[in-house]
Design an enzyme around this catalytic site. Structure first.
Site, PDB file in Angstrom:
ATOM      1  CB  THR A  14       8.626   2.184   4.363  1.00  0.00           C
ATOM      2  OG1 THR A  14       7.405   2.142   5.082  1.00  0.00           O
ATOM      3  CG2 THR A  14       8.974   3.635   4.071  1.00  0.00           C
ATOM      4  CG  LEU A  19       6.448   6.160  -0.136  1.00  0.00           C
ATOM      5  CD1 LEU A  19       7.037   4.845   0.325  1.00  0.00           C
ATOM      6  CD2 LEU A  19       7.417   7.307   0.130  1.00  0.00           C
ATOM      7  CG  PHE A  28      -0.386   0.466   2.501  1.00  0.00           C
ATOM      8  CD1 PHE A  28      -0.718   1.704   3.029  1.00  0.00           C
ATOM      9  CD2 PHE A  28       0.476  -0.340   3.242  1.00  0.00           C
ATOM     10  CE1 PHE A  28      -0.199   2.135   4.239  1.00  0.00           C
ATOM     11  CE2 PHE A  28       0.990   0.068   4.450  1.00  0.00           C
ATOM     12  CZ  PHE A  28       0.650   1.312   4.953  1.00  0.00           C
ATOM     13  CE  LYS A  29       4.284   1.029   5.066  1.00  0.00           C
ATOM     14  NZ  LYS A  29       5.295   0.629   6.043  1.00  0.00           N
ATOM     15  CG  ASP A  30       4.122   0.356  -4.239  1.00  0.00           C
ATOM     16  OD1 ASP A  30       5.262   0.669  -3.866  1.00  0.00           O
ATOM     17  OD2 ASP A  30       3.797  -0.797  -4.565  1.00  0.00           O
TER      18      ASP A  30
END
Length: 486
Positions: A145, A117, A112-114
């Site tokens: 991350t 970020l 989900f950090k895509d």
């Protein structure tokens, strides 16, 4: 829109200033000076938007047009999502037994950090190119991350990124997604320590104001406000996908269950709630349960050690974004937050004031899950749906499966529960493809995409950080050496 430190010791900055920072110089975290409140008509209008459309609308509230014109903002966000595999960027899977799973993992690294970020990387490039500036990014990662941050800036000439990963605490795939990126501007350090230990040298370098200023240090961890901002749309999208109607008064409530590590995602949920979105939030954790203890008992204190669990990206004892949540709930009382966090930094123990704990427990429900619980949720979801959950998503599914049919405190699971008639959405932070050991532990068969399989045959590069070394000094030396090449 200006941004202030949760500890109140620095002047307000604009979005660019918050983006290009790590911790605020006083040790606090940047937050918007005010939270916009949305009316019913806005929610109705937004309910038909795509996920990227929601990101554009919400970001425009926090990034003034005089800094980034709206057309440019839209283009940056479109560019950020261009590499996502799903046509809708995120996808809701409606499964049996009322289990709604919001898949936030269709980006390059399957996490989900895509989402946050990729956007933050685009915002960063916009300002750096405009000012012909170079920055050094420091990132500590518990697993996901690091790779997402690397992908957001790899190959860029005006950025060098330094990533610390906790060797042995990530899955092999998570490590390979970082160590196989062979780029001149990517510097990966494999530390013999846990997630909380690798945060210490990063904090030390940011606390050295002269060094941080001289070398333009910034962070892409969720201490960076931009990360939080781009996660707020998760909650609006989940709400619009799950709410039965927007024609009732009051608007119906949707419960959103959030797997939680450092607390950035649940902070975004608290902001969405404060903006007027009618959601109930449940933060779910693994055996590293400091957030659960804080919600249930006001006990924000470290356990004796970090426990290694199947949900390894949540193996965190110091969820730094709790500071942001407490600041929100205290009515932006920076003096109180400064006192509380300084006390915690010294003793690693904190009992919340009664009034603040009451507000926290009214805002959040909570639940913790053991490895046994995680495996059980993964198996049940597969048996009922032929759907593989990653172990972090399974923590949320465990909460869903454990709920009784009436509102009460469940005696076995110590979960804060709401009425079963309320629609519920579980956020899924990663693909099961990244966690093959957990899938095998559940006696299930991993489903591995070719690009993940290919990692094992690729060249790797990283610098070891051994116990006994001064990790902060090693980082200083590398940053100084890289700077000499400019």
């Amino acid at each position: 829109m200006e941004y202030v430190s949760t500890r109140g010791g620095v002047r307000a900055v604009n979005f660019e200033g918050a983006l290009l920072s790590g911790y605020a110089p006083d040790g606090g975290l940047f937050m918007p000076q005010s939270i916009p409140l949305l009316d019913r008509d806005t929610l109705r209008r937004w309910s038909s938007l795509s996920y990227p459309g929601l990101v554009k609308e919400l970001c425009s509230l926090f990034v003034p047009a005089e800094l980034v014109p709206r057309n440019a903002l839209n283009e940056l966000i479109d560019r950020a999502f261009s590499r996502f595999r799903h046509k809708d960027v995120v996808h809701l899977s409606r499964l049996k037994d009322g289990l709604n799973v919001l898949e936030l993992w269709h980006g390059v690294t399957y996490a989900f950090k895509d989402l946050s970020l990729s956007c933050t990387g685009q915002f960063l490039q916009y300002f750096l190119e405009k000012k012909q500036k170079h920055v050094n990014i420091l990132v500590g990662t518990s697993g996901d991350t690091g790779s997402s941050a690397i992908e957001s800036v790899r190959g860029q000439k005006n950025v060098d990124i330094f990533v610390l990963l906790p060797r042995g605490f990530c899955t092999q795939i998570q490590e390979l997604q970082m160590t196989t990126v062979i780029e001149d501007n990517v510097h990966v350090f494999a530390a013999h320590g846990n997630s909380d230990e690798i945060d210490e040298p990063i904090k030390e370098l940011f606390a050295d104001v002269n060094f941080a200023g001289k070398y333009n240090l910034m962070s892409l961890n969720s201490i960076n406000w931009s990360r939080i901002m781009v996660q707020i749309p998760h909650y609006f999208y989940a709400y619009f996908q799950c709410t039965p109607s927007l024609d009732t008064t009051p608007l119906p409530v949707v419960e959103i269950v959030v797997p939680t590590g450092g607390g950035g995602n649940i902070t975004a949920g608290c902001i969405a709630q404060k903006m007027g979105l009618p959601i109930r939030l449940v933060t779910v954790v693994n055996s590293n349960d400091i957030i659960h203890r804080t919600v249930q008992h006001g006990d924000f204190s470290l356990a004796e050690s970090v426990k290694a669990t199947l949900a390894s990206a949540m193996d965190i004892q110091e969820p730094y974004n709790v500071e942001r949540i407490l600041w929100l709930l205290s009515g932006s009382d920076s003096c109180l937050i400064k006192t509380l966090m300084e006390q915690f930094n010294v003793s690693k123990r904190l009992k919340l004031p009664e009034d603040l704990h009451r507000k926290l427990s009214q805002t959040l429900g909570s639940c913790s899950a053991s490895d046994e619980d995680i495996v059980g949720a993964m198996r049940r979801c597969w048996e009922e749906n032929q759907y593989l959950l990653c172990p972090h998503s399974a923590v949320a599914a465990h909460y869903h499966y454990s709920q009784p049919h009436r509102a009460c405190l469940h005696p076995k699971f110590s979960c804060f529960s709401f009425l079963s008639s309320i629609p519920r959405c579980c956020l899924a932070p990663a693909s099961a493809a990244k966690f093959q050991d957990a899938v095998l532990r559940a006696n299930l068969v991993p489903q591995i995409p070719p690009e993940i399989t290919a990692l094992t045959a690729m060249e790797t590069r990283s610098t070891p950080l051994e116990r006994g070394q001064d990790w902060a000094q090693v980082l200083r030396g590398r940053i100084e050496a890289v700077a000499q090449q400019w």
